[in-house]
Enzyme design. Structure first.
Site, PDB file in Angstrom:
ATOM      1  N   ASN A 411       0.823  -1.264   0.149  1.00 25.00           N
ATOM      2  CA  ASN A 411      -0.176   0.121   0.124  1.00 25.00           C
ATOM      3  C   ASN A 411       0.846   1.245   0.021  1.00 25.00           C
ATOM      4  O   ASN A 411       0.441   2.263   0.689  1.00 25.00           O
ATOM      5  CB  ASN A 411      -0.832   0.026   1.202  1.00 25.00           C
ATOM      6  N   ARG A 543      -4.369 -13.955   0.396  1.00 30.88           N
ATOM      7  CA  ARG A 543      -5.649 -14.078   1.272  1.00 30.88           C
ATOM      8  C   ARG A 543      -6.549 -14.987   0.657  1.00 30.88           C
ATOM      9  O   ARG A 543      -6.415 -15.690  -0.691  1.00 30.88           O
ATOM     10  CB  ARG A 543      -6.106 -12.686   1.369  1.00 30.88           C
TER      11      ARG A 543
END
Length: 683
Positions: A411, A543
């Site tokens: 990020n 994930r």
């Protein structure tokens, strides 16, 4: 006419080597083209005192002479070039000391000796005492001062290249090399307020080979050690405030050399220094030859220093524990000398220096930087937001949390801060911002795998964080930043030059990793996954909704990076061609993705894929074998359409986009036209 031509030739040879006309100038040349053939003759010709600087311009050559500057002020010795202008002798201290008059207190033992001579400047010169380099071990010689024929054993040790004594204060040294194998190679001593400034110098020697007494500041310099005791040294000589500062310096030497040692009231500040892996794991220690316990205790402070192969406890940033807790940006030459002298202006008077500003965002970035050098994207579940106020309590708590194991490149974390801090330094001249950015760059270099890949987090390798991470373009942002450093592009021209070759090597490894991780279907190269195993290079799951698959988003950023390589190799060309062909194959024409208001949905929003003439999109994920788009929610199950995914994921995650449109329409055709028929590679 011949004499006129000779004079013009001399001026041309000197070129920019000449200084402003108001300074008195004398030229020294061994070939007779100057006023003197030896440097000492030129020094001796000058009156002791002068209101203006007297400049002795020394043309290239090897001058085998010992120099004495005694009782003369305002003198500059300036060589034509640092490597080309060499002043050298070969003599150990024992030979000089056999004369009880000449050798008293080491006056005259060095290649360059200065006494009672303030405001001396040395530029573009090399000083060598070659004894020990050219004569190993012990040598028995005649003592020239003893008529009885006394012999003296001349040993390796304490041969010096530069020595100063009382009254030799305000010494400025730029672009000079000092070499002497024994101890005290560079020995500027003045117990009555000596101030010594060194910039862009190289010092090579044995024990304590850089040993200032008083106040000393050295920056952007290189130390080479050939002794197992210590490289650097400082003695405060009874003055609590005296100090030595080393900024942006690099160390190297024989295996297991030690950093330094101290006497009495020593005070060390090491800022942005780089130490090698082969240096002994030993801090600056109290010398056994010292006068017992230092009067004010051990005072050694580090900030933003780094050691190859890992950081050790003694490299910790402990500047906040120093008296009056100076910040990195405060530690300048002017600060070191207590405002009594600004060596950037060749006068003992204090003149204006570039103002230091403060950037409120950059200040918060300093607070959040972790001890390892990187930054977190969030603390717990709270995203780091530099636009929000930072209370005193929050600042203190965050600083106390500097060892938290959450530094990452995810990020935009870390790359964002580095770029901002470099820009902030350029605007404010605040050295703390540059130091923090360079520490962040060192973090990126440290976290890279030997195979060139970058994990998502470092040093936290739990769960999927240890995989090579292209996800959200994390690794590519790092490689673009390192490439800018390697090329000294834009603001990155101001980073420590020692980082440039490291960045170049990191980019080369990164490209090699990119080529090895490109996925092959039945022997045919295609694209990249968001994550790859760091050992097998195969696509892997992160994930639950990020399965092992081919990426329609991250692949575009990777291809754009490869297309920026100058003179691409056949392997890079093949990789680009294959990835572009795959993007053409899997594009979804005639559709668009839109985020719409949806009051009945849990999030109040929805993301939908709808028909739209002329539009082209790509799915975020494609099946590894069929190349069909797949959509996966938090249940980890593949779906054929976006509509089958839960609303929270549909509205909060980009499952489709126009990522490849510009690449295929403009960037790739331009690249193909430029490089289709070339060979070779240049990073």
């Amino acid at each position: 006419m011949k004499q006129l031509l000779k004079s013009l030739l001399l001026l041309l040879l000197l070129g920019g080597f000449l200084l402003p006309s108001q300074a008195q100038q004398i030229v020294v040349s061994q070939n007779g083209s100057g006023k003197f053939r030896t440097i000492q003759e030129a020094i001796n010709s000058l009156p002791n005192e002068s209101a203006k600087t007297r400049v002795i311009l020394i043309k290239n050559g090897t001058y085998r002479e010992k120099l004495f500057i005694d009782g003369k002020s305002n003198i500059t010795l300036k060589g034509q070039s640092e490597k080309g202008t060499v002043i050298t002798i070969s003599q150990a201290r024992d030979a000089w000391r056999c004369d009880p008059v000449k050798g008293a207190d080491d006056w005259g033992v060095a290649t360059l000796n200065m006494r009672n001579s303030p405001d001396v400047t040395l530029e573009n010169l090399t000083f060598i005492n070659s004894y020990g380099f050219d004569a190993k071990g012990e040598t028995t010689i005649d003592c020239p001062a003893d008529p009885s024929g006394k012999k003296v054993v001349q040993k390796d040790g304490h041969q010096m290249a530069m020595r100063t004594f009382g009254g030799a204060t305000r010494i400025t040294v730029r672009q000079c090399t000092f070499r002497a194998l024994g101890g005290d190679t560079v020995s500027p001593w003045d117990t009555e307020g000596g101030m010594f400034y060194f910039q862009n110098c190289t010092m090579e020697g044995g024990v304590d080979f850089y040993c200032p007494r008083g106040w000393a500041y050295i920056e952007n310099s290189r130390f080479i050690c050939h002794n197992m005791s210590a490289a650097i040294w400082h003695d405060g000589s009874g003055n609590r405030d005296s100090k030595t500062v080393l900024k942006n310096c690099t160390f190297e030497g024989d295996d297991n050399f030690k950093l330094g040692r101290y006497h009495r009231e020593s005070q060390f500040y090491l800022i942005d220094c780089k130490f090698p892996k082969n240096m002994a794991d030993a801090d600056i220690y109290h010398s056994p030859s010292g006068p017992g316990t230092p009067n004010w205790g051990r005072r050694v402070y580090y900030a933003s220093c780094h050691r190859d192969g890992g950081d050790y406890a003694w490299h910790r940033d402990n500047l906040s524990t120093a008296e009056n807790a100076p910040q990195v940006r405060q530690i300048t030459a002017n600060w070191t000398f207590g405002g009594r002298w600004n060596p950037d202006h060749k006068s003992p008077a204090i003149t204006a220096i570039a103002p230091v500003g403060v950037d409120t965002i950059a200040e918060k970035m300093l607070v959040y930087q972790r001890s390892v050098g990187g930054w977190p994207k969030a603390v717990g579940d709270v995203k780091v937001d530099y636009s929000k106020p930072l209370s005193a309590a929050k600042k203190a708590a965050t600083l106390d949390d500097a060892n938290r194991n959450d530094a990452t490149i995810d990020n935009d974390a870390t790359t964002r801060e580095i770029k901002y801090l470099i820009e902030a330094f350029k605007k404010t001249n605040n050295q703390a911002y540059r130091s923090a950015a360079q520490k962040g760059i060192q973090y990126l270099l440290k976290m890279q795998y030997p195979n060139g890949g970058f994990p998502q987090f470092y040093p936290d390798m739990s769960n999927y964080r240890h995989y090579i991470t292209y996800n959200d373009n994390a690794m590519m942002r790092v490689l673009v930043l390192l490439r800018d450093i390697a090329q000294q592009k834009g603001n990155f021209a101001i980073v420590n030059s020692a980082l440039i070759p490291q960045a170049q090597a990191a980019v080369a490894r990164g490209i090699d990793c990119i080529l090895k991780t490109q996925y092959a279907q039945n022997g045919k190269l295609t694209a990249w996954c968001a994550q790859h195993d760091e050992k097998t290079f195969q696509p892997v799951k992160a994930r639950a909704f990020e399965l092992a698959s081919l990426s329609g988003m991250e692949t575009v950023e990777i291809v754009e990076f490869l297309m920026a390589v100058d003179m691409p190799s056949p392997e890079i060309k093949k990789s680009i061609e294959a990835a572009v062909a795959w993007l053409e194959l899997v594009k979804i024409p005639g559709y668009a993705v839109k985020l719409i208001d949806a009051p009945k949905e849990p999030t109040g929003k929805d993301r939908v894929i709808v028909p739209e003439a002329g539009s082209v999109i790509w799915a975020r994920f494609y099946d590894l074998e069929t190349n069909k788009p797949i959509y996966v929610g938090r249940d980890g199950v593949k779906k054929a359409t976006l509509a089958e995914i839960e609303n929270e994921r549909r509205a909060g995650y980009a499952y489709a986009g126009t990522w490849g449109a510009k690449l295929l329409a403009k960037e790739y055709p331009k690249w193909q036209q430029k490089w289709a028929n070339t060979t070779g590679a240049k990073l």
